[in-house]
Design an enzyme around this catalytic site. Sequence first.
Site, mmCIF file in Angstrom:
data_model
loop_
_atom_site.group_PDB
_atom_site.id
_atom_site.type_symbol
_atom_site.label_atom_id
_atom_site.label_comp_id
_atom_site.label_asym_id
_atom_site.label_seq_id
_atom_site.Cartn_x
_atom_site.Cartn_y
_atom_site.Cartn_z
ATOM 1 N N GLU A 122 -4.599 -10.200 0.102
ATOM 2 C CA GLU A 122 -5.458 -10.059 1.276
ATOM 3 C C GLU A 122 -6.891 -10.355 0.857
ATOM 4 O OE1 GLU A 122 -5.079 -6.344 3.410
ATOM 5 O OE2 GLU A 122 -2.880 -6.346 3.229
ATOM 6 N N GLU A 161 0.810 -1.221 0.000
ATOM 7 C CA GLU A 161 0.000 0.000 0.000
ATOM 8 C C GLU A 161 0.848 1.278 0.000
ATOM 9 O OE1 GLU A 161 -4.156 -1.527 1.909
ATOM 10 O OE2 GLU A 161 -2.527 -1.157 3.325
#
Length: 642
Positions: free
Chosen positions: A517, A448
């Site tokens: 994820e 991220e």
Amino acid sequence: MDILKLAAENSPRSKMIYHEDTQALHIGTLDKHCYFVPFAKGQDPFEDRKNSQRMELLNGNWGFRYYDSIIDLEDDFIHEKFENTIPVPSNWQLYGYDKPQYTNVCYPIPFDPPFVPDDIPVGVYQREYDYSPDGMDRVLVFEGVDSCVYLYVNDSFVGYSQVSHATAEFDITPYLAEGRNIITAAVLKWCDGTYLEDQDKIRLSGIFRDVYVLSRPKMRLENYIVKTILGENGSARLEFTVFGCDVSAKLCDDDGVTMAQFSAYDGESVEIKLENVRLWSAETPYLYRLTINAGDEVIGEEIGFRDVKVDKGVVKINGRAVKFKGVNRHDSYPDTGYYTSYEQMRADLVLMKKHNINAVRTSHYPDSPVFYQLCDRLGLYVIDEADLESHGCVEVYYDYKWDYSDYNGIAMLASDERFGNAIKDRAECLVKRDINRPCVVFWSLGNESGYGKNMLDEAELIKRLDDTRLVHYESTHCLDGTSDSVLDVVSGMYWDLNGLKDYLEKPEENRPLVQCEYCHAMGNGPGDLEDYHNVFYSNERFCGGFVWEWCDHSVPLGKTAEGKIKYGYGGDFGERHNDGNFCMDGLVYPDRTPHTGLLEVKQVYRPVRVTKGESEGNFVFSSTLEFIRINNGQFPKVTLFR
């Protein structure tokens, strides 16, 4: 802040000039290399590293002084009295200094890179070290310090290093005197690296991994690289390259039978051809033992023969399509914080294996080097992730009217040339340390942080350092138009089922897809694992996913009247900015008691499924195992009758 305006000239504090300089990442450190601990000649190099006569573990109680601000730090702080002690390794917030903070996305400091607040908290550690000259160098090793460390020996400044989850090594020999010496480590809570370490976790500080001294000869083995190349009909080649000195080596199988003996010369590669090689996989974690003799040192390396490739859009290990049934795991324990002992790591991995988990993503930084050795032995695939996340940029880039429809603002540092070298450095720390671990199948650029030229440069560096593994990264939101074609897989987070199916219909995309994820395990979750399982197994281009996440993060707040531990989360520690209970999203409680969600994982990830057959008393056993054949070699389906 210009510390030179505050500090006396040439004082210890005047040396603290690097933590806001993105080009000064490691000062006075040794070159990066693969992880190993040498043993003395005649010792068994496959014993616990603590038994090595060449290793002095410095864990234990160190003198400690805490300062709320670097401004309060004395100029000659190394000569102050250290009346308090703190365990090393540990985090100082767990011992009454400062306070924990839980934040997910937002930075814990105001956004002004590369600068950090003037009032940086500082923890100063100090201990004695006895030295008797014997002709060997003394190398001081820190395996993890958050966020950076200034090192002093006696009255001398030795060096500086950042990257919290990377190993830093200093040759302290020139600074030692015979007899009693003083080692002082000043640890800052924040540095310019903080902008690259905005991971979703409880923020803690200090020396949180093992510290030790290695005694090493002047001429020594500095680095080595092991590469396994699979051939046909059970054959394989071992490519072995050494740096620093010539060595002799012996390769044995798990029963101690010698497979090969050979020599390798400094800076050169030697290739050994082998027959009837047993391959490594998560299901069959077979390891060979390579004993490396380098002068008066001996080093033990466990080797797994395996390869990882993308073949026509399918991730294959040893030529077979695989599915990752994985979890994301942080180093997080309620009693030891970021510090993870061998016993804690092994207990985590054994619990995973008992629940049919075959893969781990080291979210979002490299773990202890011992962790990977355990994964090699127990059998788990690893996405090894660089210590990199700059998620907080997305909150800075947009205004309060932002509706989350455009996430490209997360990429501010991904294309900021000031951080280009720092981002590549984190990849180099990752790859050079873990390059010999068979469990590592993907290198991950980080998490991220958006995408841009810096990330492209990082990926290209990784591919130059290692051409035997795949490169992974999910956060391809971009501000500068940089192509992400260098990535070997497409990675997603929390794609819904239709999104997965639609991916296969994209004519311009032929790479495999992994959900790095998925199935967020907070509260009642995960409840959709079976649906994802069915989609993953509908097409070989899906290589599985990694549940978010393994454990709840927490710091104890004391006990109830009944004696039960009270676990705190964001806001419970008095921190002004926090993200509440979003850190309580694991498959296990902080003390590793399983949630019901872990039982769901075990059920869905089960390797053998049983369904009713076409007639009374008929059952069909279906195996999802990729390397182990069930019931006398019939694979993958076998029908049994009552």
